[in-house]
Design a protein around this motif. Structure first.
Motif, mmCIF file in Angstrom:
data_model
loop_
_atom_site.group_PDB
_atom_site.id
_atom_site.type_symbol
_atom_site.label_atom_id
_atom_site.label_comp_id
_atom_site.label_asym_id
_atom_site.label_seq_id
_atom_site.Cartn_x
_atom_site.Cartn_y
_atom_site.Cartn_z
ATOM 1 N N ALA A 72 2.067 12.679 12.412
ATOM 2 C CA ALA A 72 2.918 13.508 11.582
ATOM 3 C C ALA A 72 3.828 12.853 10.735
ATOM 4 N N TRP A 73 4.018 12.959 9.394
ATOM 5 C CA TRP A 73 4.962 12.282 8.485
ATOM 6 C C TRP A 73 5.990 13.551 8.351
ATOM 7 N N ALA A 74 7.321 13.200 8.377
ATOM 8 C CA ALA A 74 8.293 14.089 8.394
ATOM 9 C C ALA A 74 9.274 14.204 6.968
ATOM 10 N N ASP A 75 9.562 15.378 6.548
ATOM 11 C CA ASP A 75 10.404 15.599 5.416
ATOM 12 C C ASP A 75 11.635 15.817 5.888
ATOM 13 N N TYR B 31 1.549 10.491 2.788
ATOM 14 C CA TYR B 31 0.613 11.203 3.628
ATOM 15 C C TYR B 31 -0.720 11.077 2.662
ATOM 16 N N LYS B 32 -0.492 11.249 1.367
ATOM 17 C CA LYS B 32 -1.751 11.125 0.703
ATOM 18 C C LYS B 32 -2.610 9.673 1.076
ATOM 19 N N LEU B 33 -2.018 8.908 1.351
ATOM 20 C CA LEU B 33 -2.444 7.452 1.658
ATOM 21 C C LEU B 33 -3.358 7.449 3.122
ATOM 22 N N SER B 34 -2.480 8.010 3.921
ATOM 23 C CA SER B 34 -3.105 7.936 5.161
ATOM 24 C C SER B 34 -3.819 9.385 5.836
ATOM 25 N N GLN B 35 -3.903 10.358 4.888
ATOM 26 C CA GLN B 35 -4.365 11.614 5.573
ATOM 27 C C GLN B 35 -5.835 11.668 6.273
ATOM 28 N N ARG C 211 1.650 16.759 8.043
ATOM 29 C CA ARG C 211 3.151 16.671 7.403
ATOM 30 C C ARG C 211 3.797 17.454 7.676
ATOM 31 N N CYS C 212 4.766 17.381 8.651
ATOM 32 C CA CYS C 212 5.552 18.308 9.417
ATOM 33 C C CYS C 212 6.769 17.871 10.107
ATOM 34 N N ASP C 213 7.811 18.577 10.504
ATOM 35 C CA ASP C 213 9.232 17.977 10.367
ATOM 36 C C ASP C 213 9.504 17.752 12.078
ATOM 37 N N THR C 214 10.657 17.160 12.210
ATOM 38 C CA THR C 214 10.947 16.689 13.584
ATOM 39 C C THR C 214 12.534 16.917 14.012
#
Length: 661
Positions: free
Chosen positions: A444-447, A503-507, A537-540
């Motif tokens: 998960a990538w975080a914003d 995210y787009k590069l790795s999804q 993609r969600c937060d931590t």
């Protein structure tokens, strides 16, 4: 106590460091460095010691950007509150090159909450041991295992009675006995401030020393970002302290910063910049840590005990005798040999991978062929080097938890000699995940990164009956109330454009999995918990306490929503990111890094709450059986690789900033 010596040096008056300036040619000598945590603790020293010289230090808190000194070589640093701020500020000061600290004494002096079995409001306590309360597992007390006295237990332990190994290295410290005894002897007979309001409130306690006048004594300090309160969590503190010190320590006062401060000083000592045997810790009691008879824990927490003003006054009353004794018996002489700073041309990484322990780092080291090793003073003794490859991708391992993360990143920024102004940072580590947003081995990538730990806590068995859980914001009255952001580390938002690109590069990356993980997730009845892992993609949320269970998982969701105005979508939980981000944000203010070039990637080694039919205690104690450890560490590299490839192949564009497409 033997008299110690300091190399005679000329005082360079009026020297101020700026973000772009090089350290002073001759570092300013310091005999005593007083370390405070917030302005009211600092102010009691400023006028009385005539600390009129101001030295700006890159990397300090924006609220407290200077160190104050006087003509007698006594200086004072204010760190800002909490572990992340404390370790970041102390490490920045230590590695600034602006001070000669080789023979300095350090007096950490702040207020805290006291166990009524050990003292009363206004009590001044010199510490022998420092113990971290947060580095533990936790379940809501109502979800604890059979026979458990508390919802807290040591990490990787089976019950609260099991003594955990000290894997983090920052769980417990023992201070220099000779210095502590000297400080105690000098201040033991001091007449401490004790106003009428404090005397009146303490009469509610039925026994001594809680209902007696304050005194100077020796008893020890607990560190924790979470302000716990009440009889049940107070008893847990006593038991935890006894466990971690093998019954040698005596729990007395709880504060938020001391283990983090000591970690940064210890790193400086290992780098040859100071002597960690010259550190003393003084805490004075501004309040009690639990309720008197006839009062609830919540009522006690908000009670006006009258302890705050005398606690501040007593820092100076009890601490100044040691400061004056050091000055009185000071003799100039030969100091330890100075550490020579390297002056080689700065190395400029394109990307810095930040991992927290060896198993997270291993896939990057092997897969990216990180064979070039660069030793950096101030890093963890277990991970003393930054490792790089020919593509100028580098990797740093901080060691685990807030204290280690902030200390290591500060050393990287201020002691490595690297040029990091154009560097992209990818913080990459494993975490727990909410089954509502992922599964074992999800990446998960975080914003957003939200601090879970900076709050009050009352044990669920002592909280008001209509509360969902015992956590609530500092200086608020109940869960759901938005706290003031007094620490400035509560919430971070990353660069949306950069997270979009990552995210787009790795999804569409195919992630690693395991038979054990597939078998475990089959017990969930809904997606995505029962589906194969994917990049999302969600937060931590960050916090040294490793929580699990339905109740605390729900608290993490609601806390994230509350602190971000509904913008964050809680997904993963880990122990370091807000501390790491605070140092990087300060680094931007110092002109060392670009905070808009920071990414957080967390992969799930386990889920944070049980599947149907599983107990809350089982999901925590037997988390390793979920089969997520090996695939989650592998998935960090698999997910990051497309991003790394894009950055390094098109560096001329990425160097200028995040490309538009």
């Amino acid at each position: 106590m033997p008299r110690h010596h300091l190399l005679t040096a000329l005082l360079l008056a009026g020297v101020a460091a700026t973000a772009a300036a090089a350290p002073a040619a001759t570092p300013r000598p310091v005999k005593v460095m007083i370390i405070s945590m917030f302005d009211k603790e600092a102010e009691i020293w400023t006028d009385k010691l005539q600390l009129t010289q101001s030295i700006a230090v890159p990397g300090l808190s924006p609220r407290y950007p200077v160190v104050h000194c006087n003509a007698a070589d006594v200086c004072q640093l204010t760190t800002d509150m909490g572990k992340a701020n404390a370790a970041a500020s102390v490490a920045a000061m230590v590695h600034s090159g602006l001070f000669d600290l080789r023979a300095s004494y350090f007096l950490v002096a702040g207020i805290g909450g006291i166990d009524p079995a050990q003292g009363t409001t206004g009590t001044a306590a010199w510490s022998r041991h420092l113990v971290d309360a947060d580095l533990a597992w936790e379940l809501d007390a109502r979800e604890r295992g059979d026979g458990w006295s508390t919802g807290y237990l040591g990490i990787n332990m089976k019950t609260p009675a099991d003594v955990p190994p000290l894997h983090y290295g920052s769980e417990m410290y023992q201070l220099n006995e000779e210095l502590m005894q000297r400080a105690l002897a000098l201040s033991r007979d001091a007449v401490l401030a004790d106003p009428e309001q404090a005397r009146s409130y303490r009469a509610r306690y039925p026994s001594a020393p809680a209902n007696q006048p304050p005194q100077v004594r020796q008893c020890d300090t607990m560190t924790g970002n979470t302000w716990y309160h009440g009889e049940l969590l107070g008893q847990r503190a006593r038991d935890w302290f006894a466990q971690l010190t093998a019954n040698q320590g005596k729990y007395c006062i709880v504060a938020q910063e001391d283990n983090a401060t000591y970690t940064a000083l210890k790193r400086g000592s290992e780098a040859g910049l100071l002597d960690v045997q010259r550190v003393a810790v003084l805490r004075t009691a501004s309040n009690f840590d639990r309720q008197p008879p006839g009062m609830t824990a919540l009522e006690s927490l908000h009670a006006q005990s009258g302890g705050y003003p005398p606690a501040l006054q007593n820092l100076y009353i009890a601490g100044n005798p040691l400061v004056q004794d050091i000055l009185k018996h000071w003799q100039d002489g030969a100091a330890p040999a100075a550490v020579t700073r390297k002056t080689a041309p700065a190395y400029a990484p394109k990307v810095m991978i930040v991992n927290m322990f060896g198993a997270e780092a291993a896939p990057f080291v092997k897969g990216l062929k990180l064979t070039e090793k660069r030793k950096v003073p101030g890093l963890s003794a277990r991970y003393p080097e930054v490792q790089c490859n020919r593509e100028q991708i580098c990797q740093l391992t901080t060691d685990m938890g807030y204290s280690n993360a902030a200390a290591s990143i500060s050393a990287l920024l201020y002691a490595s000699g690297f040029d990091l102004r154009n560097t992209y940072f990818i913080i990459a580590g494993i975490a727990g995940i909410s089954p509502r947003h992922g599964t074992v081995a999800t990446a998960a990538w975080a914003d957003y990164a939200v601090d879970y730990s900076l709050s009050h806590e009352i044990d669920a068995r002592e909280m008001p009956q209509d509360w969902a859980y015992g956590y609530f914001g500092i200086h608020t009255n109940a869960p759901g109330q938005l706290p003031r952001f007094d620490y400035r580390t509560e919430v971070f938002q990353l660069n949306t454009a950069l997270v979009d690109r990552a995210y787009k590069l790795s999804q569409h990356v195919k992630l690693s999995d395991s038979d054990a993980a597939r078998a475990y997730r089959a017990s969930f009845t809904t997606a995505p918990a029962n589906q194969p892992p994917a990049v999302t993609r969600c937060d931590t949320v960050s916090g040294d306490t490793w929580y699990a269970g339905e109740t605390l998982g729900r608290r993490a969701e609601e806390w994230s929503v509350l602190l971000t105005g509904g913008k964050a979508r809680y997904c993963t939980s880990q122990q370091e990111d807000n501390a790491t981000l605070e140092v990087l944000r300060r680094g931007q203010a110092a002109g060392r890094v670009d905070f808009g070039r920071v990414l957080i990637l967390r992969s799930a080694s386990d889920v944070d709450r049980p599947h149907p039919g599983q107990s809350n205690s089982d999901v925590l104690v037997n988390y390793a059986q979920q089969g997520g450890f090996e695939p989650s560490t592998a998935n960090l590299l698999l997910t990051a690789q497309p991003v790394l490839r894009e950055m390094t192949r098109h560096w001329s564009r990425w160097k200028q900033g995040v490309p538009a497409d």
